[in-house]
Design an enzyme around this catalytic site. Structure first.
Site, PDB file in Angstrom:
ATOM      1  CD  GLU A  47      -3.096   7.950  -7.345  1.00 29.38           C
ATOM      2  OE1 GLU A  47      -1.838   9.522  -6.985  1.00 29.38           O
ATOM      3  OE2 GLU A  47      -3.786   7.449  -5.721  1.00 29.38           O
ATOM      4  NE  ARG A  51       4.626   7.376  -6.701  1.00 29.24           N
ATOM      5  CZ  ARG A  51       4.340   7.074  -5.978  1.00 29.24           C
ATOM      6  NH1 ARG A  51       4.865   5.574  -5.500  1.00 29.24           N
ATOM      7  NH2 ARG A  51       3.206   7.236  -5.011  1.00 29.24           N
ATOM      8  CB  THR A  74       3.316  11.481  -7.761  1.00 21.77           C
ATOM      9  OG1 THR A  74       2.632   9.713  -7.552  1.00 21.77           O
ATOM     10  CG2 THR A  74       4.741  12.115  -6.575  1.00 21.77           C
ATOM     11  CE  LYS A 134      -2.037   9.944  -1.991  1.00 22.19           C
ATOM     12  NZ  LYS A 134      -1.033  10.179  -2.933  1.00 22.19           N
TER      13      LYS A 134
END
Length: 213
Positions: A47, A51, A74, A134
């Site tokens: 993953e 960011r 994200t 998640k």
């Protein structure tokens, strides 16, 4: 792609290894050697969080590593989803969920791990067809005891807890009947990525891949 089909694909990815590395990668030069080290250590699902400015290029570079299954973390907006898919992401991860985000992933055919931190959020996602979710932020939202308490009333849902998961508490999560895998950043420490200590990262990955579940 229908949500149930997305969850089936997400399930197959989550079953690849007990830990999905959660990666914040600053430069594209780090991407391929980092991915190779993690895959060699037995953690093929990666993953890459959106960011950093390099994140999309990192996804593209990691996608060229044999044996790797690269996703984008994200995800917050439909634009994030589109850019991640264009970069080569095979799955997506979001800290929460919104109608627009879910629709964008369905339209793009992107397998999604949508985030939930309460029974209500988990039930709403299940109602929409998402049975793999998640759990975030795992430790701050109640940790393994909270997830265990959801297993009886919501046995249909399997979770990937992320956020505060560490070598010390990973087995607490992985031993639960409603946990399919966990997300962890400790397998790629910032200092070892920066120094290019790929052997050390492979060793960390190898230990994580041996965690029982």
């Amino acid at each position: 792609m229908e949500p149930a089909t997305q969850s089936q694909k997400a399930q197959s990815i989550c079953e690849l290894a007990p830990i999905i590395p959660v990666l914040i990668v600053e430069t594209v030069e780090q991407a391929e050697p980092l991915a190779r080290a993690l895959v060699a250590g037995g953690l093929p699902a990666l993953e890459v969080t959106l960011r950093t400015e390099a994140a999309l290029d990192v996804i593209a570079a990691m996608s060229r590593v044999e044996g790797g299954v690269v996703g984008a973390g994200t995800l917050l907006t439909p634009d994030d989803v589109k850019r991640a898919v264009d970069a080569g992401a095979q799955f997506g991860v979001s800290p929460g969920s919104s109608d627009k985000l879910l629709a964008a992933c369905e339209d793009e055919g992107l397998a999604l791990l949508p985030g939930a931190a309460s029974a209500t959020e988990a039930m709403r996602l299940l109602e929409a067809g998402y049975f793999i979710q998640k759990f975030f932020p795992a430790e701050a939202a109640g940790g393994a005891p909270f997830l265990k308490s959801l297993s009886s009333p919501l046995p249909q849902i399997s979770f990937c807890p992320t956020g505060g998961v560490s070598p010390e508490n990973a087995t607490d999560y992985l031993s639960l009947p409603n946990v399919i895998c966990a997300g962890g950043s400790w397998v790629a420490p910032k200092d070892k990525v920066k120094s290019g200590d790929w052997d050390a990262i492979e060793a960390l990955a190898r230990n994580a891949a041996k965690l029982p579940r």
